[in-house]
Each structure stands twice: as C-alpha cells, then as structure tokens.
Motif scaffolding. Structure first.
Motif, PDB file in Angstrom:
ATOM      1  N   THR A   1      46.659  30.960  29.275  1.00  0.00           N
ATOM      2  CA  THR A   1      46.146  32.148  29.948  1.00  0.00           C
ATOM      3  C   THR A   1      47.285  33.135  30.164  1.00  0.00           C
ATOM      4  OG1 THR A   1      44.480  30.841  31.127  1.00  0.00           O
ATOM      5  CG2 THR A   1      44.940  33.036  31.984  1.00  0.00           C
ATOM      6  N   ALA A   2      47.053  34.368  29.767  1.00  0.00           N
ATOM      7  CA  ALA A   2      48.039  35.435  29.974  1.00  0.00           C
ATOM      8  C   ALA A   2      47.382  36.572  30.741  1.00  0.00           C
ATOM      9  CB  ALA A   2      48.573  35.942  28.633  1.00  0.00           C
ATOM     10  N   GLN A   3      48.062  37.066  31.753  1.00  0.00           N
ATOM     11  CA  GLN A   3      47.533  38.150  32.584  1.00  0.00           C
ATOM     12  C   GLN A   3      48.599  39.225  32.741  1.00  0.00           C
ATOM     13  OE1 GLN A   3      46.706  36.963  36.601  1.00  0.00           O
ATOM     14  NE2 GLN A   3      45.780  38.915  37.184  1.00  0.00           N
ATOM     15  N   LEU A   4      48.205  40.458  32.540  1.00  0.00           N
ATOM     16  CA  LEU A   4      49.084  41.600  32.776  1.00  0.00           C
ATOM     17  C   LEU A   4      48.388  42.533  33.755  1.00  0.00           C
ATOM     18  CD1 LEU A   4      51.504  43.469  32.258  1.00  0.00           C
ATOM     19  CD2 LEU A   4      50.245  44.402  30.297  1.00  0.00           C
ATOM     20  N   ALA A   5      49.033  42.784  34.897  1.00  0.00           N
ATOM     21  CA  ALA A   5      48.482  43.669  35.931  1.00  0.00           C
ATOM     22  C   ALA A   5      49.383  44.883  36.088  1.00  0.00           C
ATOM     23  CB  ALA A   5      48.360  42.928  37.263  1.00  0.00           C
ATOM     24  N   LEU A   6      48.758  46.057  36.249  1.00  0.00           N
ATOM     25  CA  LEU A   6      49.484  47.306  36.439  1.00  0.00           C
ATOM     26  C   LEU A   6      48.854  48.069  37.595  1.00  0.00           C
ATOM     27  CD1 LEU A   6      49.671  48.478  32.706  1.00  0.00           C
ATOM     28  CD2 LEU A   6      51.508  47.371  33.999  1.00  0.00           C
ATOM     29  N   GLY A   7      49.687  48.764  38.384  1.00  0.00           N
ATOM     30  CA  GLY A   7      49.128  49.572  39.470  1.00  0.00           C
ATOM     31  C   GLY A   7      50.138  49.869  40.551  1.00  0.00           C
ATOM     32  N   THR A   8      49.616  50.095  41.737  1.00  0.00           N
ATOM     33  CA  THR A   8      50.438  50.351  42.912  1.00  0.00           C
ATOM     34  C   THR A   8      49.856  49.576  44.084  1.00  0.00           C
ATOM     35  OG1 THR A   8      49.128  52.257  43.622  1.00  0.00           O
ATOM     36  CG2 THR A   8      50.958  52.697  42.112  1.00  0.00           C
ATOM     37  N   THR A   9      50.624  49.460  45.139  1.00  0.00           N
ATOM     38  CA  THR A   9      50.109  48.821  46.338  1.00  0.00           C
ATOM     39  C   THR A   9      50.979  49.202  47.528  1.00  0.00           C
ATOM     40  OG1 THR A   9      49.374  46.713  47.297  1.00  0.00           O
ATOM     41  CG2 THR A   9      51.475  46.701  46.144  1.00  0.00           C
ATOM     42  N   SER A  10      50.458  48.981  48.713  1.00  0.00           N
ATOM     43  CA  SER A  10      51.231  49.198  49.931  1.00  0.00           C
ATOM     44  C   SER A  10      50.769  48.179  50.968  1.00  0.00           C
ATOM     45  CB  SER A  10      51.061  50.626  50.461  1.00  0.00           C
ATOM     46  OG  SER A  10      49.718  50.851  50.846  1.00  0.00           O
ATOM     47  N   GLU A  11      51.695  47.737  51.790  1.00  0.00           N
ATOM     48  CA  GLU A  11      51.385  46.751  52.819  1.00  0.00           C
ATOM     49  C   GLU A  11      52.060  47.155  54.112  1.00  0.00           C
ATOM     50  OE1 GLU A  11      49.223  43.584  50.630  1.00  0.00           O
ATOM     51  OE2 GLU A  11      49.602  43.930  52.770  1.00  0.00           O
ATOM     52  N   LYS A  12      51.320  47.086  55.208  1.00  0.00           N
ATOM     53  CA  LYS A  12      51.938  47.268  56.510  1.00  0.00           C
ATOM     54  C   LYS A  12      52.802  46.046  56.820  1.00  0.00           C
ATOM     55  CE  LYS A  12      51.377  49.981  59.284  1.00  0.00           C
ATOM     56  NZ  LYS A  12      52.131  51.226  59.625  1.00  0.00           N
ATOM     57  N   ASN A  13      53.920  46.301  57.460  1.00  0.00           N
ATOM     58  CA  ASN A  13      54.825  45.227  57.827  1.00  0.00           C
ATOM     59  C   ASN A  13      54.788  45.020  59.328  1.00  0.00           C
ATOM     60  OD1 ASN A  13      57.741  44.244  58.676  1.00  0.00           O
ATOM     61  ND2 ASN A  13      57.471  43.677  56.532  1.00  0.00           N
ATOM     62  N   LYS A  14      55.023  43.775  59.751  1.00  0.00           N
ATOM     63  CA  LYS A  14      55.032  43.483  61.181  1.00  0.00           C
ATOM     64  C   LYS A  14      56.082  44.295  61.930  1.00  0.00           C
ATOM     65  CE  LYS A  14      58.230  39.656  60.543  1.00  0.00           C
ATOM     66  NZ  LYS A  14      58.442  38.196  60.593  1.00  0.00           N
ATOM     67  N   GLY A  15      57.080  44.832  61.196  1.00  0.00           N
ATOM     68  CA  GLY A  15      58.099  45.672  61.810  1.00  0.00           C
ATOM     69  C   GLY A  15      57.612  47.078  62.113  1.00  0.00           C
ATOM     70  N   GLY A  16      56.364  47.391  61.749  1.00  0.00           N
ATOM     71  CA  GLY A  16      55.800  48.690  62.072  1.00  0.00           C
ATOM     72  C   GLY A  16      55.946  49.723  60.973  1.00  0.00           C
ATOM     73  N   TYR A  17      56.466  49.341  59.851  1.00  0.00           N
ATOM     74  CA  TYR A  17      56.623  50.279  58.742  1.00  0.00           C
ATOM     75  C   TYR A  17      55.761  49.831  57.556  1.00  0.00           C
ATOM     76  CZ  TYR A  17      59.984  46.692  57.285  1.00  0.00           C
ATOM     77  OH  TYR A  17      60.578  45.500  56.960  1.00  0.00           O
ATOM     78  N   THR A  18      55.703  50.684  56.549  1.00  0.00           N
ATOM     79  CA  THR A  18      54.878  50.425  55.373  1.00  0.00           C
ATOM     80  C   THR A  18      55.750  50.246  54.146  1.00  0.00           C
ATOM     81  OG1 THR A  18      53.088  51.753  56.306  1.00  0.00           O
ATOM     82  CG2 THR A  18      53.001  51.311  53.945  1.00  0.00           C
ATOM     83  N   VAL A  19      55.479  49.190  53.412  1.00  0.00           N
ATOM     84  CA  VAL A  19      56.159  48.943  52.141  1.00  0.00           C
ATOM     85  C   VAL A  19      55.264  49.490  51.034  1.00  0.00           C
ATOM     86  CG1 VAL A  19      57.093  47.197  50.578  1.00  0.00           C
ATOM     87  CG2 VAL A  19      57.250  46.865  53.061  1.00  0.00           C
ATOM     88  N   GLU A  20      55.751  50.503  50.343  1.00  0.00           N
ATOM     89  CA  GLU A  20      54.987  51.110  49.262  1.00  0.00           C
ATOM     90  C   GLU A  20      55.598  50.693  47.926  1.00  0.00           C
ATOM     91  OE1 GLU A  20      55.096  55.251  50.054  1.00  0.00           O
ATOM     92  OE2 GLU A  20      53.573  55.152  51.635  1.00  0.00           O
ATOM     93  N   ALA A  21      54.783  50.080  47.091  1.00  0.00           N
ATOM     94  CA  ALA A  21      55.249  49.604  45.791  1.00  0.00           C
ATOM     95  C   ALA A  21      54.560  50.394  44.693  1.00  0.00           C
ATOM     96  CB  ALA A  21      54.956  48.112  45.629  1.00  0.00           C
ATOM     97  N   GLY A  22      55.321  51.126  43.916  1.00  0.00           N
ATOM     98  CA  GLY A  22      54.780  51.911  42.815  1.00  0.00           C
ATOM     99  C   GLY A  22      55.279  51.386  41.479  1.00  0.00           C
ATOM    100  N   LYS A  23      54.680  51.923  40.423  1.00  0.00           N
ATOM    101  CA  LYS A  23      55.063  51.523  39.061  1.00  0.00           C
ATOM    102  C   LYS A  23      55.126  50.003  38.950  1.00  0.00           C
ATOM    103  CE  LYS A  23      57.872  55.682  38.527  1.00  0.00           C
ATOM    104  NZ  LYS A  23      59.246  56.224  38.288  1.00  0.00           N
ATOM    105  N   LEU A  24      54.106  49.343  39.485  1.00  0.00           N
ATOM    106  CA  LEU A  24      54.121  47.879  39.555  1.00  0.00           C
ATOM    107  C   LEU A  24      53.549  47.268  38.282  1.00  0.00           C
ATOM    108  CD1 LEU A  24      53.204  45.742  42.628  1.00  0.00           C
ATOM    109  CD2 LEU A  24      52.293  45.134  40.384  1.00  0.00           C
ATOM    110  N   SER A  25      54.258  46.309  37.745  1.00  0.00           N
ATOM    111  CA  SER A  25      53.759  45.529  36.609  1.00  0.00           C
ATOM    112  C   SER A  25      53.986  44.055  36.900  1.00  0.00           C
ATOM    113  CB  SER A  25      54.462  45.919  35.312  1.00  0.00           C
ATOM    114  OG  SER A  25      55.835  45.601  35.370  1.00  0.00           O
ATOM    115  N   SER A  26      53.011  43.232  36.553  1.00  0.00           N
ATOM    116  CA  SER A  26      53.117  41.809  36.851  1.00  0.00           C
ATOM    117  C   SER A  26      52.561  41.006  35.681  1.00  0.00           C
ATOM    118  CB  SER A  26      52.352  41.473  38.134  1.00  0.00           C
ATOM    119  OG  SER A  26      52.601  40.143  38.531  1.00  0.00           O
ATOM    120  N   ILE A  27      53.352  40.082  35.198  1.00  0.00           N
ATOM    121  CA  ILE A  27      52.951  39.210  34.096  1.00  0.00           C
ATOM    122  C   ILE A  27      52.812  37.795  34.615  1.00  0.00           C
ATOM    123  CG2 ILE A  27      53.638  38.253  31.860  1.00  0.00           C
ATOM    124  CD1 ILE A  27      55.207  40.812  31.351  1.00  0.00           C
TER     125      ILE A  27
END
Length: 412
Positions: free
Chosen positions: A175-201
């Motif tokens: 099985t091979a999977q390639l994912a592309l996109g962006t994401t963001s997650e709130k952090n317990k520290g009160g800030y937001t982690v924004e991830a762009g140009k994301l690729s995952s194999i």
C-alpha cells in the motif's frame, strides 16, 4: 490485536443500511460505526501531571478520566461503487481542560479502480504507523500509544487530498499513500501551529504475520502568535540593533534560530508489527528535524512485546525520546549578572522543550467481549533534564514516576 484488522473494524461492523437504499437506487447506503475508551488514570506524584500529547492538564495522585478517555463516531455514505463521503467526530480532552468535540475526518472518496482511490477533504495525517487508529483504543494493544514517540508530531490531520494505491504481489500486499495539503493545530501553549506545503508519504508492506511501514512528512511551519517566541525574539533583535552587542553575542542570529517563520520541518519514521501465533511485537522509530531550535530535532522509539494466552494478552513496552539539537544557544551570555542574561534564559527555554525520557510499561489486555476489551497498565517514566512529557511541573519535580490506568475499550 493486529493493526490491519483494526481499520476494518471501524469500517465494517454494525452497518446500518438505509431502508430506502433497496427501493431507491440513487439513495446512498449509510454505515455508522463508533469507538470509545472509558478510563481512569492516576500517578504517584503531586509535583507534575501526566498527560497525553497536547493536553493542557493531566493527572496526579487523584484518579481522573481525562487523559485516556474519548468517544468517536464515524459515518459513511456510499453513493455507488466509486463515490462515497465519510465523516468522523471525536470527543476528548486536548488543548483545553474539558471534553470537546472536533471533526477528525471529513472527506469525499473516489475509488477509480480496484487498486487506486482518491480522497479530498480532511483526512488523517499518516505520520505514524497507527495514525488512523491512534485514538481507537480497541485497535491497539496498549492503553495509549507511547507518549515518547507520539508526542513528536502533534498534527493529526491534513486538509487536502491523497491518493492510495494498493496491490498484491504474490503473498505480499503493498500500500502506498501520498497526501498533500495544509493543516493547523491549536497548541496547549495558546498558540497555533500552521503547517503549509505539506506532503506525506506512507508505504506499507504486509506479508503473513508481518507488517513493515515507512513514512516521511515534509512541511513548512509558521508560529506567529506564541507570546514567548515574540517576547524573546523581540528582545534579542532590540539589543541586536546595537552592532557591538550583536557582534559580541550573536543576538540577531539567536533570534533567527528560535523564530518559526516558514521553517522547514520533517518527520521520518519506520515501524513493524509481527503477530505470529501467540507472539505480538510492535516497534517504531521516528526522527524529527527542523530549521528552528524552538522545534527541536528529536529521535524517539519504542518496542512492545506481548504473548497471547487465550483472550488475555500481557505485554511489555520500552519507550525512549531524546533531543538531537542543542538545548542552549552558545553565543549568548551565561553570566547571570549580564543585563542580557534574561534573554539567554528565555531563548534556552525555547530550545530545550523537547522531552528527554525513557519509560517501562507493563500491561494486560483482556478481550472479555467480542467488541470490548479491558486493559490495565502501569508505566514507569524516567524524565531527564526537565519534566519530560509531564506538564505543569513544579521546579523541584524529578522522576521516576509511576502512572496507573484501567480502561475499557469498545467499538460498535
């Protein structure tokens, strides 16, 4: 319990076919499934709190349900052999100190052939070997994924698209999977982690009782609302405007090293599962890297051994995490009497956030019902050079710490 059958467990059981599907060919077939964990967790210390990754608060000596309990439900509407849509909601404690709901998955799927499918929307980010079932306790042998490994990347989903190719070559399924996109997650520290140009194999090979997996995720991270980074980097740049101070202490370079602006980051991991006769082995190794000291380079791994005796599965796990990048900035002053010393303290605090920790865990899983399991687990965590994965630690805190948990996992 094997990892592979777990995925099927959410998709297949208790399918609720619409009564109209038999009468109206255009109506979708709806399937609903769910999962949950009811758990109590406590530790033997009052000096720090045990928590899962990105949880604001955890537990001390008083038992609480927060760290290990959750509930999820998933629905899929299948329109025909090609098109379907899936949504998954999840309730748990993360970021804030109360149970809150979130949309974990929400995607449309097109199965264009027996081997290839496309998905568009919010999908699980395949960072780890058990990314898709990390919150499904019943799908996992242990009460929780080892925190040393699964705290390295807090991102759990990606908003974008992926393509999945699956085929069998002899007795081996690939099985091979390639994912592309962006994401963001709130952090317990009160800030937001924004991830762009994301690729995952994500590459998985299954052969008999063996499963081997390789994964690689690359992205560009921005953290623009962290009060600590803004304060420390701002102070370094303020004094770095003085050429003499900047030349003496490398203040501007230090600010650059802790800021997270279009910072390249990656996570590479390998894993394997063996479920042969009565023997169960599961192991993963992961390596995080970034261009900012505020997202430290780390290495982490774990290995779990189990032996199935009827419906009982006793197991042992060893986990470890360490920081590979410097935990201090060498150019800054180390003289407590220097007026710039508070900036040194702040910068080094940002550079030393990664957990250095080992753990030994023993547990027992009992599949007392066809879709439910009772688990008990004791972990002995040994943090070094800081609180490890513990939160809200007192300055005097040090390990080792015992954590105890009992849980009932179920699917329906």
């Amino acid at each position: 319990m094997k990892v592979k059958p777990l995925l099927a467990m959410l998709a297949l059981p208790l399918a609720i076919s619409s009564a109209y599907a038999d009468e109206i060919s255009s109506a979708p077939t709806i399937t609903v499934s769910g999962f949950g964990t009811a758990a109590y967790t406590l530790s033997n210390t009052e000096d720090a709190e045990f928590a899962r990754p990105n949880q604001l608060n955890g537990v001390k000596k008083d038992a609480k349900s927060g760290p290990d309990s959750n509930f999820g439900i998933q629905a899929t509407a299948k329109f025909n052999d090609m098109f379907s849509v899936t949504g998954q909601g999840l309730v748990r404690k993360v970021v804030v100190d109360e149970f809150v709901g979130e949309i974990a998955w929400a995607f449309a799927k097109a199965k264009v052939s027996d081997n290839v499918s496309f998905r568009l929307g919010r999908i699980g980010l395949p960072v780890y070997m058990i990314s898709d079932v990390r919150n499904v306790g019943y799908a996992n042998t242990m009460i929780r994924p080892p925190v040393e490994m699964y705290s390295q990347v807090p991102l759990e989903h990606v908003d974008g698209a992926d393509v999945v190719y699956q085929n069998s070559f002899g007795d081996t399924t690939f099985t091979a999977q390639l994912a592309l996109g962006t994401t963001s997650e709130k952090n317990k520290g009160g800030y937001t982690v924004e991830a762009g140009k994301l690729s995952s194999i994500n590459l998985v090979a299954e052969h008999g009782p063996f499963t081997f997996r390789f994964g690689r995720t690359d992205t560009t991270i921005n953290i623009e609302d962290s009060a600590n980074i803004i304060k420390v980097a701002g102070g370094l740049r303020k004094y770095g405007a003085n050429p003499a101070l900047n030349a003496a202490y490398g203040l501007n370079a230090a600010a650059n090293s802790i800021e997270v602006k279009d910072t390249k980051a990656s996570f590479t991991s390998v894993g394997m599962v063996m479920d042969w006769k009565n023997i169960v082995v599961q192991a993963e190794f992961g390596k995080r890297a970034s261009d900012s000291l505020s997202i430290a380079d780390t290495s982490s791994w774990y290995t779990m051994f189990g032996y199935r005796i009827g419906k009982f599965l006793p197991y042992y796990n060893y986990g470890s995490s360490k920081q590979d990048s410097p935990r201090s900035i060498a150019s800054l002053t180390t003289n407590p009497l220097n007026p710039l010393y508070p900036l040194t303290v702040g910068a080094n605090a940002l550079a030393s956030q990664a957990a250095i920790q080992t753990s030994n865990s023993i547990g027992l899983r009992w599949d007392f019902y066809k879709s439910a399991a009772l688990k008990v687990q004791m972990d002995r965590f040994s943090p070094e050079q800081g609180p490890g994965t513990f939160v809200n630690a007192k300055p005097t805190f040090k390990g080792p710490v015992n954590v105890y948990a009992v849980a009932i996992d179920f699917v329906f």
